[in-house]
Design an enzyme around this catalytic site. Structure first.
Site, short mmCIF file in Angstrom:
data_model
loop_
_atom_site.label_atom_id
_atom_site.label_comp_id
_atom_site.label_asym_id
_atom_site.label_seq_id
_atom_site.Cartn_x
_atom_site.Cartn_y
_atom_site.Cartn_z
CD GLN A 36 -2.10 5.70 7.85
OE1 GLN A 36 -1.14 5.11 8.33
NE2 GLN A 36 -3.24 5.07 7.56
CE1 TYR A 70 -4.40 2.32 5.89
CE2 TYR A 70 -3.07 1.44 7.69
CZ TYR A 70 -3.21 1.78 6.36
OH TYR A 70 -2.17 1.57 5.50
CB THR A 118 -5.66 6.11 5.29
OG1 THR A 118 -4.39 6.78 5.31
CG2 THR A 118 -5.77 5.30 4.01
NE ARG A 130 -2.25 -3.34 -1.64
CZ ARG A 130 -2.11 -2.71 -0.48
NH1 ARG A 130 -1.19 -3.12 0.39
NH2 ARG A 130 -2.89 -1.69 -0.18
CG HIS A 154 -3.54 3.25 -0.60
ND1 HIS A 154 -4.22 3.68 0.51
CD2 HIS A 154 -2.56 2.44 -0.13
CE1 HIS A 154 -3.69 3.15 1.60
NE2 HIS A 154 -2.66 2.41 1.22
NE ARG A 178 0.77 -0.29 -1.34
CZ ARG A 178 1.58 -1.34 -1.29
NH1 ARG A 178 2.40 -1.58 -2.32
NH2 ARG A 178 1.58 -2.16 -0.26
#
Length: 380
Positions: free
Chosen positions: A127, A129, A155, A164, A275, A278
């Site tokens: 994965q 970003y 992503t 958060r 996500h 999140r």
């Protein structure tokens, strides 16, 4: 402790981990409404029970991007996995390989691509970003390719970090965060020895190799915060599509039009994902977002889904809503934190058993037979 479900592993992980790490796995954005809706909306979906159907020869096997899976599950990329268990990414990858499913390594893993790929009996996924530092992105792609990574997961739902709130209270961020984390670690001696001491180095392996220096938690937070790119567009990804010759998946799709844009871009698959709740609180749960997206593009690319999946029953629900396979994030992280590789393998066994029961009682014998007719009052 008796372990019979993902919720049992969650309880075990909470007892074992320092609070800042447990809350990092367990928490979501803002007031966590979307995070909770991911599970609650999925739980409200009713399956259509069928009786007196021959379901003797039942199989969970399926194929995704030409890869045979023993069940329609992929271990999702989860950041800092090597902090939940000693060299956690390696343990999770081994568990996935032993159970015949793919493991996807996060950009912000503790163990670097090379370490994980070399110790897994199955080719891993990676994965990535979308970041301002294109040099890092190219470096990561080249290393992934050299390590034999088969599938790239991009992503795209993090042009900026989510708010958060739980992280600020737990010590992952906020005032005196490092001191609070140290105090919490002292209250969990088993974790402090097994992971904190014996699991070193705690570098962010993929980033430290690129920067040429050790990277720790503060570096992780600072580097990522400075590298998220809110200016990104589909055009900025064209060079990656040209570079990466294997399957490429766009993760973070919640809107049918974005899914259609992914088709036009040339993606091989998408992950319907918020996500895990999140990023932006208040968006659709994936159980609600999935059906119109699958209807719009399901014939054009492979549709995967994550968020809120806590059982094999949930996997069957998501398949009936239109997904080809499901990614497990929190559930596998809980199991890894609780009991390492053995925990993840046992969790996958639990999911497989739950899937078999659900398929038997809905009268289907193969993954391909699970569709909207498996549901009551949904997509019919």
């Amino acid at each position: 402790m008796i372990i019979s479900s993902a919720s049992d592993y969650r309880a075990a992980a909470q007892r074992k981990l320092p609070r800042f790490l447990f809350d990092y796995i367990d928490g979501g954005a803002y007031a966590e409404h979307t995070m909770r809706a991911n599970s609650s909306d999925l739980a409200e979906i009713s399956l259509r029970q069928r009786i007196l159907r021959n379901v003797d020869n039942l199989s969970l096997k399926t194929t995704v991007f030409g890869q045979e899976l023993d069940m329609p599950v992929i271990l999702s990329p989860v950041g800092l996995t090597g902090m939940y268990a000693r060299r956690g990414e390696v343990q999770a990858a081994k568990a996935a390989a032993n159970k015949g499913v793919p493991f996807c390594l996060s950009t912000v893993s503790v163990c670097p691509i090379e370490e994980v790929a070399s110790q897994s009996a199955r080719a891993i996924w990676f994965q990535l970003y979308v970041l301002k530092d294109r040099g890092f992105m190219r470096n990561a792609l080249e290393r992934a390719q050299a390590a034999g990574v088969t599938t790239l997961v991009f992503t795209v739902d993090m042009p900026t970090p989510g708010a958060r709130y739980r992280d600020a209270h737990s010590g992952m961020s906020g005032p005196f965060a490092a001191q609070r984390r140290m105090l919490q670690a002292m209250t969990k001696p088993q974790w402090a020895f097994d992971v904190g001491l014996m699991g070193r180095p705690h570098d962010l392996g993929n980033i430290s190799k690129y920067l040429g220096k050790p990277t720790h938690l503060e570096d992780y937070i600072g580097w990522l915060a400075n590298n998220f790119d809110p200016s990104i567009s589909w055009k900025d990804l064209e060079w990656i599509r040209e570079f990466w010759k294997g399957p490429m998946i766009i993760k973070g799709i919640l809107d049918p039009q974005d899914a259609k844009d992914a088709v036009s871009f040339g993606a091989d698959g998408i992950v319907v994902s918020n996500h895990g709740g999140r990023q932006l609180d208040g968006v659709l749960s994936t159980a609600k977002a999935l059906p119109p997206i699958a209807d719009a593009v399901g014939d054009d690319l492979t549709v995967l889904v994550d968020s809120g999946i806590r059982s094999g029953l949930d996997v069957v629900r998501m398949l009936a809503l239109g997904a080809k396979a499901c990614l497990l994030g929190r559930a596998s992280a809980y199991a890894l934190a609780a009991d390492g590789q053995n925990g993840v393998e046992n969790l996958l066994d639990i999911f497989a058993k739950e899937m078999r029961v659900a398929m038997t009682l809905t009268g289907v014998t193969s993954i391909e037979q699970i569709d909207h007719t498996t549901l009551v009052g949904q997509r019919q």
